[in-house]
Design a protein around this motif. Structure first.
Motif, short mmCIF file in Angstrom:
data_model
loop_
_atom_site.label_atom_id
_atom_site.label_comp_id
_atom_site.label_asym_id
_atom_site.label_seq_id
_atom_site.Cartn_x
_atom_site.Cartn_y
_atom_site.Cartn_z
N THR A 53 -29.48 -25.09 0.68
CA THR A 53 -30.14 -25.76 1.53
C THR A 53 -31.49 -25.26 2.56
O THR A 53 -32.39 -25.65 2.87
CB THR A 53 -29.14 -25.98 2.69
OG1 THR A 53 -28.10 -26.25 2.11
CG2 THR A 53 -29.78 -27.17 3.86
N VAL A 54 -31.32 -23.58 3.03
CA VAL A 54 -32.72 -22.99 3.31
C VAL A 54 -33.59 -22.92 2.04
O VAL A 54 -34.95 -23.52 2.18
CB VAL A 54 -31.73 -21.51 3.17
CG1 VAL A 54 -33.79 -20.12 3.74
CG2 VAL A 54 -31.66 -21.12 3.90
N ALA A 55 -33.38 -23.45 0.47
CA ALA A 55 -34.60 -22.80 -0.41
C ALA A 55 -35.44 -24.38 0.27
O ALA A 55 -36.31 -24.86 -0.08
CB ALA A 55 -33.97 -23.26 -2.10
N ALA B 263 -38.38 -16.91 2.80
CA ALA B 263 -39.69 -15.83 2.88
C ALA B 263 -41.46 -16.24 2.41
O ALA B 263 -41.93 -15.84 3.82
CB ALA B 263 -39.71 -14.41 2.24
N ARG B 264 -41.18 -16.65 1.89
CA ARG B 264 -43.00 -17.37 1.45
C ARG B 264 -43.61 -18.19 2.72
O ARG B 264 -44.32 -17.90 2.71
CB ARG B 264 -42.77 -18.29 -0.39
CG ARG B 264 -44.05 -18.63 -0.82
CD ARG B 264 -43.53 -19.13 -2.06
NE ARG B 264 -42.86 -19.60 -2.89
CZ ARG B 264 -42.34 -18.86 -3.44
NH1 ARG B 264 -43.34 -18.00 -4.61
NH2 ARG B 264 -41.02 -18.51 -4.24
N ILE B 265 -42.43 -19.00 3.08
CA ILE B 265 -43.55 -19.87 4.06
C ILE B 265 -43.35 -19.08 5.50
O ILE B 265 -44.42 -19.75 6.29
CB ILE B 265 -42.19 -21.84 3.81
CG1 ILE B 265 -42.42 -22.07 2.45
CG2 ILE B 265 -42.63 -22.49 4.80
CD1 ILE B 265 -43.07 -22.66 1.75
N ASN B 266 -42.32 -18.60 5.97
CA ASN B 266 -42.69 -17.96 6.71
C ASN B 266 -42.37 -16.11 6.75
O ASN B 266 -42.55 -16.15 5.78
CB ASN B 266 -41.04 -17.36 7.71
CG ASN B 266 -40.48 -19.73 7.33
OD1 ASN B 266 -40.43 -19.78 8.33
ND2 ASN B 266 -40.03 -20.30 6.49
N ALA B 267 -42.56 -16.14 7.59
CA ALA B 267 -42.54 -14.37 7.72
C ALA B 267 -41.72 -13.70 6.74
O ALA B 267 -40.28 -13.60 7.12
CB ALA B 267 -42.72 -13.71 9.53
N ALA C 193 -34.99 -7.19 7.90
CA ALA C 193 -33.65 -8.17 7.44
C ALA C 193 -33.50 -8.95 6.11
O ALA C 193 -33.11 -8.76 5.48
CB ALA C 193 -33.03 -8.89 8.40
N ILE C 194 -34.75 -9.47 6.19
CA ILE C 194 -34.38 -10.72 4.82
C ILE C 194 -35.18 -10.07 3.55
O ILE C 194 -34.19 -10.20 2.59
CB ILE C 194 -35.57 -11.57 5.07
CG1 ILE C 194 -34.47 -13.26 6.63
CG2 ILE C 194 -35.61 -12.66 3.95
CD1 ILE C 194 -36.34 -14.11 6.97
N ARG C 195 -36.13 -8.73 3.57
CA ARG C 195 -36.37 -8.24 2.16
C ARG C 195 -35.10 -8.08 2.22
O ARG C 195 -35.15 -7.43 0.70
CB ARG C 195 -37.70 -7.79 2.70
CG ARG C 195 -38.52 -7.13 1.41
CD ARG C 195 -39.94 -6.59 2.08
NE ARG C 195 -39.61 -5.25 3.34
CZ ARG C 195 -40.56 -6.18 3.97
NH1 ARG C 195 -41.11 -6.75 4.48
NH2 ARG C 195 -40.61 -5.28 5.47
#
Length: 328
Positions: free
Chosen positions: A137-139, A192-196, A200-202
């Motif tokens: 869903t996130v993707a 991450a590709r679309i947003n910063a 934490a995500i990295r």
């Protein structure tokens, strides 16, 4: 890994969903050319067929995860169905439908208003309880321009101690699974590709990647044996299931996004992909996942597969562009 002209011609003699990726990933065609081919997905071939199957309310087959009225007995008789909204949106993303086209914007808006997860009636873009579902869903949301940051925050908090994720966490699991981890990793990378690419995500992605890398993408840590023999088979579409080609495709995307070299621990999986290449330069589809679908997008199992061949060639091209000395 160069593809001979016959293989390239065979790949191009297909649907726009494949052709634009061949042009971009294998032929290094000018962006204007492959983007023009990509724009055809909405109006031609598989993309147009899938959009034509959409319900008036924006869903597919009347449900979020399963079709309306689909029962446990149906599941036992015919297998998990792949015609509902979440699978159709994933398919459109994998086809490469332009996320800002009018039909995509209309779809994401209607799905947000009308689709509810069968688990507890949660609004579609709020996510469900299972990490595997929420990763996809996130993707989808990130790709199609929906704010799915709250789901990302939940996923970050649900990572297992060994680095990955498991959709059985709510039922007591305390270790990660290959299947759930790849679904979450793909979602976090798209976000991450679309947003910063926040720290934490990295960090979460790198932990999940390390979970897979320590296992060379398919082995058990305890014995070194394949965790599941099916992980070495080539399947498309993957749906929620894991295999090493799917993982390699993810690591290629992650490497290019981060502009880093591939990890040498991918070499065993790379060697397996190489070993499966036919003498004519193509790869076979090993199996087809059981269950209701809208239509086929590949050849029969045991036949050369355009999807598998495209994905294998671009992974090997990426790997060999770094001239890995220990893999030659």
């Amino acid at each position: 890994m160069n593809a001979n002209s016959d293989v390239i011609a065979w790949l191009l003699d297909s649907d726009p969903a494949i052709r634009w990726q061949v042009m971009r990933d294998l032929l290094d065609a000018p962006e204007t050319d492959w983007q023009a081919e990509r724009s055809k997905i909405e109006r031609q071939g598989w993309g147009a067929r899938l959009l034509a199957a959409q319900d008036a309310d924006g869903q597919w087959d009347g449900g979020a995860f399963v079709p309306a009225g689909f029962t446990e007995q149906d599941w036992k008789d015919t297998g998990q169905p792949w015609t509902a909204t979440c699978w159709s949106l994933t398919q459109l993303r994998e086809f490469g439908l332009y996320p800002d086209c009018a039909c995509a914007r209309r779809t994401t808006r209607q799905v947000g208003m009308n689709s509810r997860w069968e688990h507890a009636g949660q609004p579609y873009w709020a996510g469900e309880i299972e990490e595997c579902i929420n990763g996809r869903t996130v993707a989808q949301g990130a790709y199609f321009g929906v704010d799915v940051a709250p789901i990302v925050e939940r996923l970050l908090s649900q990572r297992q101690a060994d680095g990955g994720w498991n959709c059985e966490r709510a039922n007591g699991s305390r270790v990660s699974s290959f299947d759930t981890t790849i679904n979450v990793l793909e979602g976090l990378l798209e976000f991450a590709r679309i947003n910063a690419d926040a720290d934490a995500i990295r960090n979460a992605r790198q932990a999940g990647e390390e979970y897979l890398l320590r296992r060379h993408l398919f082995r058990r840590l305890t014995t070194g044996e394949p965790a599941d023999p099916d992980y070495l088979l080539f399947v498309h579409p993957s749906r929620w299931r894991y295999d090493i080609l799917r993982a390699l495709d993810y690591f290629r995307d992650s490497s290019q996004f981060r502009n880093v070299k591939p990890d040498i621990r991918l070499d065993t999986a790379i060697a397996h992909v190489r070993s499966r290449r036919l003498s004519d330069g193509r790869w076979l589809l090993d199996k087809r996942i059981r269950g209701r679908i809208w239509f086929e997008i590949d050849e029969a199992p045991g036949e050369p597969s355009r999807w598998i061949t495209l994905r294998a060639l671009r992974v090997l091209k990426w790997w060999e562009s770094y001239k890995q000395p220990d893999d030659r």
